[in-house]
Design a protein around this motif. Structure first.
Motif, PDB file in Angstrom:
ATOM      1  N   GLU A  64       0.810  -1.096  -0.460  1.00  0.00           N
ATOM      2  CA  GLU A  64      -0.150  -0.055  -0.208  1.00  0.00           C
ATOM      3  C   GLU A  64       0.786   1.489   0.381  1.00  0.00           C
ATOM      4  O   GLU A  64       0.560   2.437  -0.960  1.00  0.00           O
ATOM      5  CB  GLU A  64      -1.116  -0.062   1.144  1.00  0.00           C
ATOM      6  N   ALA A  65       1.940   1.140   1.168  1.00  0.00           N
ATOM      7  CA  ALA A  65       2.773   2.589   0.872  1.00  0.00           C
ATOM      8  C   ALA A  65       3.841   2.132  -0.317  1.00  0.00           C
ATOM      9  O   ALA A  65       3.999   3.612  -0.739  1.00  0.00           O
ATOM     10  CB  ALA A  65       3.765   1.954   1.851  1.00  0.00           C
ATOM     11  N   ALA A  66       3.780   1.887  -1.095  1.00  0.00           N
ATOM     12  CA  ALA A  66       5.099   1.871  -2.231  1.00  0.00           C
ATOM     13  C   ALA A  66       3.531   2.691  -3.269  1.00  0.00           C
ATOM     14  O   ALA A  66       3.985   3.273  -4.201  1.00  0.00           O
ATOM     15  CB  ALA A  66       5.062   0.286  -3.195  1.00  0.00           C
ATOM     16  N   GLN A  67       2.796   1.786  -3.490  1.00  0.00           N
ATOM     17  CA  GLN A  67       1.501   2.059  -4.078  1.00  0.00           C
ATOM     18  C   GLN A  67       1.762   4.150  -4.408  1.00  0.00           C
ATOM     19  O   GLN A  67       1.122   4.288  -5.387  1.00  0.00           O
ATOM     20  CB  GLN A  67       0.802   1.498  -4.429  1.00  0.00           C
ATOM     21  N   ARG A  68       0.961   4.147  -3.146  1.00  0.00           N
ATOM     22  CA  ARG A  68       0.936   5.790  -2.657  1.00  0.00           C
ATOM     23  C   ARG A  68       1.862   6.510  -3.178  1.00  0.00           C
ATOM     24  O   ARG A  68       1.362   7.158  -3.449  1.00  0.00           O
ATOM     25  CB  ARG A  68      -0.046   5.708  -1.095  1.00  0.00           C
ATOM     26  N   PHE A  69       2.952   6.091  -2.807  1.00  0.00           N
ATOM     27  CA  PHE A  69       4.548   6.601  -3.316  1.00  0.00           C
ATOM     28  C   PHE A  69       4.464   7.016  -4.841  1.00  0.00           C
ATOM     29  O   PHE A  69       4.956   7.886  -4.848  1.00  0.00           O
ATOM     30  CB  PHE A  69       5.674   5.788  -1.909  1.00  0.00           C
ATOM     31  N   LEU A  70       4.353   5.978  -5.048  1.00  0.00           N
ATOM     32  CA  LEU A  70       4.421   6.302  -6.886  1.00  0.00           C
ATOM     33  C   LEU A  70       3.851   6.425  -7.234  1.00  0.00           C
ATOM     34  O   LEU A  70       3.637   7.676  -7.872  1.00  0.00           O
ATOM     35  CB  LEU A  70       4.128   4.519  -7.577  1.00  0.00           C
ATOM     36  N   ARG A  71       2.410   6.785  -6.339  1.00  0.00           N
ATOM     37  CA  ARG A  71       1.531   7.977  -6.770  1.00  0.00           C
ATOM     38  C   ARG A  71       2.160   9.127  -7.071  1.00  0.00           C
ATOM     39  O   ARG A  71       1.288  10.150  -7.599  1.00  0.00           O
ATOM     40  CB  ARG A  71       0.041   7.073  -6.388  1.00  0.00           C
ATOM     41  N   GLU A  72       1.759   9.398  -5.897  1.00  0.00           N
ATOM     42  CA  GLU A  72       2.290  10.923  -5.646  1.00  0.00           C
ATOM     43  C   GLU A  72       4.238  11.480  -5.911  1.00  0.00           C
ATOM     44  O   GLU A  72       4.486  12.286  -5.640  1.00  0.00           O
ATOM     45  CB  GLU A  72       2.131  11.217  -3.748  1.00  0.00           C
ATOM     46  N   ALA A  73       5.306  10.610  -6.151  1.00  0.00           N
ATOM     47  CA  ALA A  73       6.402  10.948  -6.608  1.00  0.00           C
ATOM     48  C   ALA A  73       6.002  11.440  -8.008  1.00  0.00           C
ATOM     49  O   ALA A  73       5.620  11.187  -9.139  1.00  0.00           O
ATOM     50  CB  ALA A  73       7.137  10.084  -6.594  1.00  0.00           C
ATOM     51  N   THR A  74       7.057  12.263  -8.124  1.00  0.00           N
ATOM     52  CA  THR A  74       7.377  12.789  -9.561  1.00  0.00           C
ATOM     53  C   THR A  74       8.355  12.415 -10.369  1.00  0.00           C
ATOM     54  O   THR A  74       8.609  11.816 -11.910  1.00  0.00           O
ATOM     55  CB  THR A  74       7.091  14.400  -9.399  1.00  0.00           C
ATOM     56  N   PHE A  75       8.952  11.008 -10.365  1.00  0.00           N
ATOM     57  CA  PHE A  75      10.462  10.879 -10.173  1.00  0.00           C
ATOM     58  C   PHE A  75      10.607   9.096  -9.731  1.00  0.00           C
ATOM     59  O   PHE A  75      10.850   9.924  -8.046  1.00  0.00           O
ATOM     60  CB  PHE A  75      11.086  11.771 -10.097  1.00  0.00           C
ATOM     61  N   VAL A  76      10.710   8.521  -9.717  1.00  0.00           N
ATOM     62  CA  VAL A  76      11.550   7.318  -8.993  1.00  0.00           C
ATOM     63  C   VAL A  76      12.524   6.741  -9.753  1.00  0.00           C
ATOM     64  O   VAL A  76      11.496   5.550 -10.354  1.00  0.00           O
ATOM     65  CB  VAL A  76      10.165   6.265  -8.549  1.00  0.00           C
ATOM     66  N   ILE A  77      13.694   6.258  -9.329  1.00  0.00           N
ATOM     67  CA  ILE A  77      13.796   5.211 -10.403  1.00  0.00           C
ATOM     68  C   ILE A  77      15.689   4.633  -9.816  1.00  0.00           C
ATOM     69  O   ILE A  77      16.338   4.928  -8.629  1.00  0.00           O
ATOM     70  CB  ILE A  77      15.249   6.034 -11.859  1.00  0.00           C
ATOM     71  N   HIS A  78      15.582   3.141 -10.344  1.00  0.00           N
ATOM     72  CA  HIS A  78      17.037   2.627  -9.684  1.00  0.00           C
ATOM     73  C   HIS A  78      17.394   2.469 -10.293  1.00  0.00           C
ATOM     74  O   HIS A  78      17.712   2.184 -11.654  1.00  0.00           O
ATOM     75  CB  HIS A  78      16.456   0.889  -9.594  1.00  0.00           C
ATOM     76  N   ALA A  79      18.781   2.706  -9.910  1.00  0.00           N
ATOM     77  CA  ALA A  79      20.131   3.792 -11.363  1.00  0.00           C
ATOM     78  C   ALA A  79      21.315   3.499 -10.928  1.00  0.00           C
ATOM     79  O   ALA A  79      21.492   3.046  -8.886  1.00  0.00           O
ATOM     80  CB  ALA A  79      20.061   4.987 -11.541  1.00  0.00           C
ATOM     81  N   ARG A  80      22.800   3.180 -11.172  1.00  0.00           N
ATOM     82  CA  ARG A  80      24.121   3.280 -11.538  1.00  0.00           C
ATOM     83  C   ARG A  80      24.101   4.674 -11.789  1.00  0.00           C
ATOM     84  O   ARG A  80      24.618   4.946 -12.744  1.00  0.00           O
ATOM     85  CB  ARG A  80      24.703   1.953 -12.001  1.00  0.00           C
ATOM     86  N   VAL A  81      25.490   4.982 -10.494  1.00  0.00           N
ATOM     87  CA  VAL A  81      26.240   5.532 -11.460  1.00  0.00           C
ATOM     88  C   VAL A  81      27.697   5.420 -11.945  1.00  0.00           C
ATOM     89  O   VAL A  81      28.186   4.810 -12.016  1.00  0.00           O
ATOM     90  CB  VAL A  81      27.185   6.622 -10.064  1.00  0.00           C
ATOM     91  N   ILE A  82      27.449   5.709 -12.824  1.00  0.00           N
ATOM     92  CA  ILE A  82      28.105   5.581 -13.828  1.00  0.00           C
ATOM     93  C   ILE A  82      30.064   7.428 -14.235  1.00  0.00           C
ATOM     94  O   ILE A  82      30.643   6.642 -14.643  1.00  0.00           O
ATOM     95  CB  ILE A  82      28.329   5.515 -15.816  1.00  0.00           C
ATOM     96  N   ALA A  83      29.196   8.558 -13.909  1.00  0.00           N
ATOM     97  CA  ALA A  83      30.560   9.183 -13.424  1.00  0.00           C
ATOM     98  C   ALA A  83      29.596  10.436 -12.974  1.00  0.00           C
ATOM     99  O   ALA A  83      28.881  10.043 -12.795  1.00  0.00           O
ATOM    100  CB  ALA A  83      30.388   9.838 -15.127  1.00  0.00           C
ATOM    101  N   VAL A  84      30.957  10.933 -12.563  1.00  0.00           N
ATOM    102  CA  VAL A  84      30.601  12.196 -11.289  1.00  0.00           C
ATOM    103  C   VAL A  84      31.482  13.006 -11.862  1.00  0.00           C
ATOM    104  O   VAL A  84      33.059  12.873 -12.219  1.00  0.00           O
ATOM    105  CB  VAL A  84      31.343  11.608  -9.661  1.00  0.00           C
ATOM    106  N   SER A  85      31.524  14.113 -12.091  1.00  0.00           N
ATOM    107  CA  SER A  85      32.551  15.374 -12.881  1.00  0.00           C
ATOM    108  C   SER A  85      32.533  16.208 -11.409  1.00  0.00           C
ATOM    109  O   SER A  85      32.613  16.039 -10.220  1.00  0.00           O
ATOM    110  CB  SER A  85      30.792  16.706 -13.371  1.00  0.00           C
ATOM    111  N   SER A  86      33.704  17.397 -12.031  1.00  0.00           N
ATOM    112  CA  SER A  86      34.370  17.626 -10.401  1.00  0.00           C
ATOM    113  C   SER A  86      33.361  18.868  -9.597  1.00  0.00           C
ATOM    114  O   SER A  86      33.821  19.257  -8.360  1.00  0.00           O
ATOM    115  CB  SER A  86      35.398  18.999 -11.593  1.00  0.00           C
ATOM    116  N   SER A  87      32.424  19.147 -10.349  1.00  0.00           N
ATOM    117  CA  SER A  87      31.389  20.190  -9.348  1.00  0.00           C
ATOM    118  C   SER A  87      30.285  18.785  -8.469  1.00  0.00           C
ATOM    119  O   SER A  87      30.218  19.366  -7.552  1.00  0.00           O
ATOM    120  CB  SER A  87      30.469  21.013  -9.814  1.00  0.00           C
ATOM    121  N   GLY A  88      30.647  17.905  -9.073  1.00  0.00           N
ATOM    122  CA  GLY A  88      29.449  16.569  -7.536  1.00  0.00           C
ATOM    123  C   GLY A  88      28.657  16.058  -8.225  1.00  0.00           C
ATOM    124  O   GLY A  88      27.859  15.458  -7.815  1.00  0.00           O
TER     125      GLY A  88
END
Length: 126
Positions: A31-55
Motif C-alpha cells: 500500500e505504501a509503495a502504491q501511494r508513494f509511486l502515485r505521489e512521486a514525480t520521479f522514482v528510479i533505480h540507477a547506477r552512477v556511471i560518472a561524477v563531474s568535478s562539481s559533484g
C-alpha cells in the motif's frame, strides 16, 4: 501520508536496519509503495556511471518506476538549495526519488533494499 513516511523511512534506513524494516507487513509495504509511486514525480533505480568535478552524478537508469526509461542517462546535481552536498561514487547503485521540483542529491538513497525494490515493482504492475 503516514504510510508514505513509513516507506520513506524504510528506504532511508539502509542495510543496517533491514531486519527491523521487515516487521512491516507485506500488505503495508504494498500500500505504501502504491501511494508513494502515485505521489512521486520521479522514482528510479540507477547506477552512477560518472561524477563531474562539481559533484554532479551521471546515472544510468537500470529500472524506472516513474520518470526516465530504463537505459536513460540522468544528471543529478550533488546539492540543491534544500540540502548539503551528497557524494556520488562511480559504480554505486541508488534509488532516486523526488516529489515536485527538481531532482537532486538529497533524493538519493544508496544501496536500496531488495524488499523495497520488490514493493515498487509490484506497485508499478498494480
Amino acid at each position: 501520508m503516514l504510510r508514505i513516511l513509513a516507506l520513506t523511512a524504510i528506504v532511508a534506513l539502509g542495510p543496517q536496519s533491514a531486519e527491523a524494516c521487515m516487521c512491516f507487513s507485506p500488505k503495508l509495504r504494498a500500500e505504501a509503495a502504491q501511494r508513494f509511486l502515485r505521489e512521486a514525480t520521479f522514482v528510479i533505480h540507477a547506477r552512477v556511471i560518472a561524477v563531474s568535478s562539481s559533484g554532479e552524478g551521471t546515472l544510468l537508469v537500470m529500472e524506472s518506476f516513474k520518470g526516465p526509461p530504463k537505459g536513460a542517462e540522468v544528471k543529478v546535481p550533488a546539492s540543491s538549495e534544500y540540502c548539503n552536498v551528497v557524494r556520488f561514487t562511480v559504480g554505486e547503485e541508488a534509488l532516486i526519488t523526488a516529489f515536485g521540483g527538481k531532482v537532486g542529491g538529497c533524493d538519493k538513497y544508496s544501496a536500496p533494499e531488495p524488499f523495497v525494490l520488490d514493493a515498487y515493482r509490484k506497485a508499478k504492475r498494480a
